[in-house]
Design an enzyme around this catalytic site. Structure first.
Site, PDB file in Angstrom:
ATOM      1  N   LYS A  15       0.820  -1.215   0.000  1.00 48.04           N
ATOM      2  CA  LYS A  15       0.000   0.000   0.000  1.00 48.04           C
ATOM      3  C   LYS A  15       0.857   1.270   0.000  1.00 48.04           C
ATOM      4  O   LYS A  15       0.618   2.182  -0.777  1.00 48.04           O
ATOM      5  CB  LYS A  15      -0.928   0.042   1.234  1.00 48.04           C
ATOM      6  CG  LYS A  15      -1.873  -1.127   1.349  1.00 48.04           C
ATOM      7  CD  LYS A  15      -2.772  -1.006   2.558  1.00 48.04           C
ATOM      8  CE  LYS A  15      -2.047  -1.005   3.891  1.00 48.04           C
ATOM      9  NZ  LYS A  15      -1.301  -2.235   4.184  1.00 48.04           N
ATOM     10  N   ARG A  90      -9.124   1.321   9.066  1.00 43.68           N
ATOM     11  CA  ARG A  90      -8.700  -0.042   9.414  1.00 43.68           C
ATOM     12  C   ARG A  90      -9.761  -0.772  10.229  1.00 43.68           C
ATOM     13  O   ARG A  90      -9.537  -1.935  10.600  1.00 43.68           O
ATOM     14  CB  ARG A  90      -7.412   0.025  10.244  1.00 43.68           C
ATOM     15  CG  ARG A  90      -6.121  -0.282   9.474  1.00 43.68           C
ATOM     16  CD  ARG A  90      -4.982  -0.150  10.465  1.00 43.68           C
ATOM     17  NE  ARG A  90      -3.771  -0.826  10.126  1.00 43.68           N
ATOM     18  CZ  ARG A  90      -2.726  -0.264   9.527  1.00 43.68           C
ATOM     19  NH1 ARG A  90      -2.776   0.982   9.119  1.00 43.68           N
ATOM     20  NH2 ARG A  90      -1.616  -0.948   9.333  1.00 43.68           N
ATOM     21  N   ARG A 129      11.822  -5.284   4.969  1.00 44.29           N
ATOM     22  CA  ARG A 129      11.548  -3.872   4.617  1.00 44.29           C
ATOM     23  C   ARG A 129      12.539  -2.930   5.299  1.00 44.29           C
ATOM     24  O   ARG A 129      12.882  -3.087   6.461  1.00 44.29           O
ATOM     25  CB  ARG A 129      10.121  -3.523   5.053  1.00 44.29           C
ATOM     26  CG  ARG A 129       9.797  -2.044   4.894  1.00 44.29           C
ATOM     27  CD  ARG A 129       8.310  -1.781   4.866  1.00 44.29           C
ATOM     28  NE  ARG A 129       7.649  -2.062   6.133  1.00 44.29           N
ATOM     29  CZ  ARG A 129       6.328  -1.942   6.311  1.00 44.29           C
ATOM     30  NH1 ARG A 129       5.544  -1.569   5.306  1.00 44.29           N
ATOM     31  NH2 ARG A 129       5.794  -2.222   7.482  1.00 44.29           N
ATOM     32  N   ARG A 162      11.829  -1.043  10.829  1.00 41.65           N
ATOM     33  CA  ARG A 162      10.826  -0.713  11.840  1.00 41.65           C
ATOM     34  C   ARG A 162      10.781  -1.814  12.897  1.00 41.65           C
ATOM     35  O   ARG A 162      10.821  -3.004  12.554  1.00 41.65           O
ATOM     36  CB  ARG A 162       9.448  -0.568  11.174  1.00 41.65           C
ATOM     37  CG  ARG A 162       9.273   0.743  10.452  1.00 41.65           C
ATOM     38  CD  ARG A 162       8.034   0.786   9.586  1.00 41.65           C
ATOM     39  NE  ARG A 162       6.817   0.241  10.200  1.00 41.65           N
ATOM     40  CZ  ARG A 162       5.630   0.230   9.586  1.00 41.65           C
ATOM     41  NH1 ARG A 162       5.501   0.728   8.359  1.00 41.65           N
ATOM     42  NH2 ARG A 162       4.570  -0.284  10.188  1.00 41.65           N
ATOM     43  N   ARG A 173       0.290  -8.447  13.662  1.00 46.80           N
ATOM     44  CA  ARG A 173      -0.317  -7.424  12.800  1.00 46.80           C
ATOM     45  C   ARG A 173      -1.198  -8.067  11.736  1.00 46.80           C
ATOM     46  O   ARG A 173      -2.253  -7.550  11.403  1.00 46.80           O
ATOM     47  CB  ARG A 173       0.774  -6.565  12.156  1.00 46.80           C
ATOM     48  CG  ARG A 173       1.393  -5.597  13.157  1.00 46.80           C
ATOM     49  CD  ARG A 173       2.692  -5.008  12.670  1.00 46.80           C
ATOM     50  NE  ARG A 173       2.526  -4.255  11.462  1.00 46.80           N
ATOM     51  CZ  ARG A 173       3.512  -4.003  10.600  1.00 46.80           C
ATOM     52  NH1 ARG A 173       4.715  -4.452  10.837  1.00 46.80           N
ATOM     53  NH2 ARG A 173       3.280  -3.309   9.530  1.00 46.80           N
TER      54      ARG A 173
END
Ligand code: ADP
Ligand code: AMP
Length: 219
Positions: A15, A90, A129, A162, A173
């Protein structure tokens, strides 16, 4: 009339990567709730500290706080022509609040690209990431590596991993996504604005598929 695009998909679906690219192409601001929370955290605001107590566990920040933050952001002048929303809504309560706030701004949710990627791939994407400290630019150590390891191609700032991209938090998550966010797929499908996008393709191909379904801005 303003144009609002809502990027939907599991954590790691792409996203943020795509929202940055299409917001540039459409000339609309990229509004990422996660980026705004991280900015607050960097600035050590009360909101940042509160948000971090949920983010670090992979839980959602409470609706009232998140909704108020996005309402304020969408009311700013740079969003007068619309926005590409990433990470918001969300929950069903956030989706209702969004419909109400966009109505007040003379608009509506125009299109909801739902980027589909299978779970195993999500984990690979999130644990590899690397995110840019200054502006949240997104890389992947294997799938989209920066030209120089640890340095952002776009602004030269430091890349970091992160803490919520650590494997254990990632699993939570994804669970939270399935329980609280996935119901929005049916909600937007019933409203006739959902468009499914195959996220298991190259970044460029996903962008091309997205651009093909996005409305021309300002019409
Ligand atoms: P989200 O915002 O949905 O959580 P991101 O855009 O941050 O997802 O992407 C998660 C990770 O996957 C990043 O490391 C990114 O570079 C990588 N990625 C994004 N799109 C693709 C793709 N189409 N193929 C492979 N890796 C991708
Ligand atoms: P993201 O940058 O979209 O991956 O979001 C990172 C984290 O920020 C999430 O795991 C949540 O803890 C929090 N967050 C971001 N957006 C929302 C939202 N719309 N509602 C609740 N929490 C959010």
């Amino acid at each position: 009339m303003p144009t609002y695009v809502v990027m939907l998909g599991a954590p790691g679906a792409g996203k943020g990567t795509q929202a940055k690219l299409i917001s540039e192409r459409l000339g609309l601001p990229h509004v990422s709730s996660g980026d705004i929370f991280r900015e607050h955290l960097k600035n050590k605001t009360e909101l940042g500290k509160l948000a971090d107590s949920f983010m670090s566990k992979g839980e959602l920040v409470p609706d009232d706080v998140t909704i108020a933050m996005i309402r304020e952001r969408l009311g700013r002048s740079d969003c007068s022509t619309g926005a590409v929303l990433d990470g918001f809504p969300r929950t069903p309560a956030q989706a209702s609040a969004l419909a109400e706030m966009l109505g007040g701004l003379g608009g509506k949710v125009d299109v909801v690209p739902f980027i589909k990627v299978e779970e195993q791939e999500l984990v690979r994407r999130l644990t590899g990431r690397w995110t840019c400290r200054a502006n949240g630019h997104i890389f992947h150590e294997t799938f989209n590596p920066p030209r120089q390891a640890g340095v952002c191609d776009h602004d030269g700032s430091e890349l970091y991993q992160r803490s919520d991209d650590e494997a254990e938090t990632v699993v939570n998550r994804i669970r939270v996504y399935v329980e609280q966010t996935a119901p929005l797929v049916a909600f937007y499908r019933e409203s006739g604005v959902l468009v499914e996008i195959n996220g298991a393709q190259s970044i460029d191909q996903v962008t091309a598929d997205l651009l093909a379904v996005l409305p021309p801005v300002g019409e």
